[in-house]
Design a protein around this motif. Sequence first.
Motif, PDB file in Angstrom:
ATOM      1  N   GLU A   1       0.824  -1.212   0.000  1.00 62.57           N
ATOM      2  CA  GLU A   1       0.000   0.000   0.000  1.00 62.57           C
ATOM      3  C   GLU A   1       0.853   1.255   0.000  1.00 62.57           C
ATOM      4  O   GLU A   1       0.532   2.236  -0.684  1.00 62.57           O
ATOM      5  CB  GLU A   1      -0.939  -0.015   1.203  1.00 62.57           C
ATOM      6  CG  GLU A   1      -2.085  -0.998   1.065  1.00 62.57           C
ATOM      7  CD  GLU A   1      -2.806  -1.292   2.358  1.00 62.57           C
ATOM      8  OE1 GLU A   1      -3.870  -1.939   2.299  1.00 62.57           O
ATOM      9  OE2 GLU A   1      -2.320  -0.880   3.435  1.00 62.57           O
TER      10      GLU A   1
ATOM     11  N   VAL B   1       2.092   1.698  -3.582  1.00 64.54           N
ATOM     12  CA  VAL B   1       1.029   2.210  -4.455  1.00 64.54           C
ATOM     13  C   VAL B   1       0.784   3.693  -4.176  1.00 64.54           C
ATOM     14  O   VAL B   1       0.705   4.507  -5.102  1.00 64.54           O
ATOM     15  CB  VAL B   1      -0.276   1.407  -4.261  1.00 64.54           C
ATOM     16  CG1 VAL B   1      -1.444   2.086  -4.991  1.00 64.54           C
ATOM     17  CG2 VAL B   1      -0.111  -0.023  -4.779  1.00 64.54           C
ATOM     18  N   LEU B   2       0.710   4.060  -2.892  1.00 69.00           N
ATOM     19  CA  LEU B   2       0.459   5.461  -2.536  1.00 69.00           C
ATOM     20  C   LEU B   2       1.589   6.357  -3.015  1.00 69.00           C
ATOM     21  O   LEU B   2       1.346   7.463  -3.520  1.00 69.00           O
ATOM     22  CB  LEU B   2       0.292   5.578  -1.017  1.00 69.00           C
ATOM     23  CG  LEU B   2      -0.039   6.978  -0.474  1.00 69.00           C
ATOM     24  CD1 LEU B   2      -1.268   7.562  -1.149  1.00 69.00           C
ATOM     25  CD2 LEU B   2      -0.223   6.930   1.034  1.00 69.00           C
TER      26      LEU B   2
ATOM     27  N   LEU C   1       1.161   6.820  -6.793  1.00 66.95           N
ATOM     28  CA  LEU C   1       0.020   7.700  -7.068  1.00 66.95           C
ATOM     29  C   LEU C   1       0.368   9.148  -6.739  1.00 66.95           C
ATOM     30  O   LEU C   1       0.027  10.069  -7.477  1.00 66.95           O
ATOM     31  CB  LEU C   1      -1.199   7.254  -6.250  1.00 66.95           C
ATOM     32  CG  LEU C   1      -1.857   5.935  -6.658  1.00 66.95           C
ATOM     33  CD1 LEU C   1      -2.909   5.535  -5.626  1.00 66.95           C
ATOM     34  CD2 LEU C   1      -2.481   6.030  -8.046  1.00 66.95           C
TER      35      LEU C   1
ATOM     36  N   ASN D   1      -3.320   4.832 -12.705  1.00 65.33           N
ATOM     37  CA  ASN D   1      -3.481   3.437 -12.274  1.00 65.33           C
ATOM     38  C   ASN D   1      -2.734   2.474 -13.190  1.00 65.33           C
ATOM     39  O   ASN D   1      -2.089   1.525 -12.729  1.00 65.33           O
ATOM     40  CB  ASN D   1      -4.963   3.055 -12.253  1.00 65.33           C
ATOM     41  CG  ASN D   1      -5.711   3.652 -11.077  1.00 65.33           C
ATOM     42  OD1 ASN D   1      -5.212   4.574 -10.421  1.00 65.33           O
ATOM     43  ND2 ASN D   1      -6.899   3.141 -10.798  1.00 65.33           N
TER      44      ASN D   1
ATOM     45  N   VAL E   1      -4.815  -2.428  -8.615  1.00 65.31           N
ATOM     46  CA  VAL E   1      -4.406  -1.084  -8.206  1.00 65.31           C
ATOM     47  C   VAL E   1      -5.622  -0.297  -7.717  1.00 65.31           C
ATOM     48  O   VAL E   1      -5.553   0.418  -6.706  1.00 65.31           O
ATOM     49  CB  VAL E   1      -3.700  -0.341  -9.357  1.00 65.31           C
ATOM     50  CG1 VAL E   1      -3.438   1.115  -8.980  1.00 65.31           C
ATOM     51  CG2 VAL E   1      -2.391  -1.034  -9.709  1.00 65.31           C
ATOM     52  N   SER E   2      -6.757  -0.427  -8.424  1.00 63.46           N
ATOM     53  CA  SER E   2      -7.990   0.258  -7.997  1.00 63.46           C
ATOM     54  C   SER E   2      -8.425  -0.221  -6.616  1.00 63.46           C
ATOM     55  O   SER E   2      -8.884   0.572  -5.780  1.00 63.46           O
ATOM     56  CB  SER E   2      -9.108   0.003  -9.008  1.00 63.46           C
ATOM     57  OG  SER E   2      -8.785   0.586 -10.254  1.00 63.46           O
TER      58      SER E   2
ATOM     59  N   TYR F   1      -6.386  -1.387  -4.271  1.00 60.64           N
ATOM     60  CA  TYR F   1      -5.449  -0.781  -3.315  1.00 60.64           C
ATOM     61  C   TYR F   1      -5.811   0.679  -3.054  1.00 60.64           C
ATOM     62  O   TYR F   1      -5.760   1.152  -1.917  1.00 60.64           O
ATOM     63  CB  TYR F   1      -4.016  -0.871  -3.837  1.00 60.64           C
ATOM     64  CG  TYR F   1      -3.329  -2.170  -3.512  1.00 60.64           C
ATOM     65  CD1 TYR F   1      -3.081  -2.543  -2.191  1.00 60.64           C
ATOM     66  CD2 TYR F   1      -2.901  -3.023  -4.517  1.00 60.64           C
ATOM     67  CE1 TYR F   1      -2.445  -3.728  -1.886  1.00 60.64           C
ATOM     68  CE2 TYR F   1      -2.272  -4.220  -4.225  1.00 60.64           C
ATOM     69  CZ  TYR F   1      -2.045  -4.572  -2.909  1.00 60.64           C
ATOM     70  OH  TYR F   1      -1.422  -5.742  -2.602  1.00 60.64           O
ATOM     71  N   LYS F   2      -6.200   1.400  -4.107  1.00 57.77           N
ATOM     72  CA  LYS F   2      -6.554   2.810  -3.943  1.00 57.77           C
ATOM     73  C   LYS F   2      -7.762   2.952  -3.019  1.00 57.77           C
ATOM     74  O   LYS F   2      -7.776   3.802  -2.116  1.00 57.77           O
ATOM     75  CB  LYS F   2      -6.856   3.439  -5.310  1.00 57.77           C
ATOM     76  CG  LYS F   2      -7.082   4.941  -5.236  1.00 57.77           C
ATOM     77  CD  LYS F   2      -7.582   5.509  -6.552  1.00 57.77           C
ATOM     78  CE  LYS F   2      -6.554   5.493  -7.629  1.00 57.77           C
ATOM     79  NZ  LYS F   2      -7.036   6.180  -8.865  1.00 57.77           N
TER      80      LYS F   2
ATOM     81  N   MET G   1      -9.378  11.658  -4.340  1.00 51.85           N
ATOM     82  CA  MET G   1      -7.941  11.636  -4.648  1.00 51.85           C
ATOM     83  C   MET G   1      -7.212  12.852  -4.106  1.00 51.85           C
ATOM     84  O   MET G   1      -6.057  12.754  -3.688  1.00 51.85           O
ATOM     85  CB  MET G   1      -7.720  11.541  -6.164  1.00 51.85           C
ATOM     86  CG  MET G   1      -7.780  10.131  -6.712  1.00 51.85           C
ATOM     87  SD  MET G   1      -6.558   9.024  -5.938  1.00 51.85           S
ATOM     88  CE  MET G   1      -5.021   9.791  -6.477  1.00 51.85           C
TER      89      MET G   1
ATOM     90  N   LEU H   1      -6.517  12.181  -0.595  1.00 52.07           N
ATOM     91  CA  LEU H   1      -5.550  11.081  -0.509  1.00 52.07           C
ATOM     92  C   LEU H   1      -4.131  11.603  -0.748  1.00 52.07           C
ATOM     93  O   LEU H   1      -3.188  11.245  -0.027  1.00 52.07           O
ATOM     94  CB  LEU H   1      -5.885   9.991  -1.530  1.00 52.07           C
ATOM     95  CG  LEU H   1      -4.973   8.747  -1.495  1.00 52.07           C
ATOM     96  CD1 LEU H   1      -5.123   8.002  -0.174  1.00 52.07           C
ATOM     97  CD2 LEU H   1      -5.294   7.818  -2.663  1.00 52.07           C
TER      98      LEU H   1
END
Length: 209
Positions: A153, A156-157, A160, A166, A180-181, A183-184, A196, A199
């Motif tokens: 995570e 991924v963060l 992003l 993605n 990925v979606s 995880y988001k 977003m 985030l």
Amino acid sequence: MIKVLIADNHPIIRMGVTKVLEDANGFEVIQAVATTSELFEKLEKVSPDVVMLEMDIPEINGIATLRKIKKEYPEIKVLMYSGQSEDVYALSTIRAGAFGYLSKASDIDYIISAVRKVSEGNMFITNELAQRLAFDEGTQKPRRFFRKLSTREVEVLKLLASGKRNKDVAIGLNLNEKTVSTYKARLMKKLNVDNMVDLLQQAKALELY
């Protein structure tokens, strides 16, 4: 003699760390590389006791590189080091198999003690980090959320937050776009946000960019 391979894309860092270690007793820097392709090319030819791996080394991100080293060269111990936030990345990298995490803002003496400790098969984190991990539970600062995040995570963060779509994140982490979606969505839930913009604000508070 502790054999060390340094993997960092900054020439001055490679030179500086090499000098620090070689001026101390009991260390030999057997290679210094700038990219992950160079790293794995050298690992086919040399067998270091410790790899000092930069978190943001080019081509493959540091945690993915760490995982690959652990899979292909399980006997090699990895010490992650970075200018990135120690609070966020130390536990993530240790969860992924690193024997320690060293901030580039740490005192020079820490380099010697960290490499030596890791070479012996012991974990290394700084005293300052250990104290923060022990005593900051009561704060309401965003950084406290990092403990809720898995290593994947955090990866991924970070991607992003750097502006990746993605699809790009999926390619970079060898995942499918649907994952990925997922995880988001999980990140938004864990960080208590629903869009977003918020985030990315949390990512900024966590010093991911």
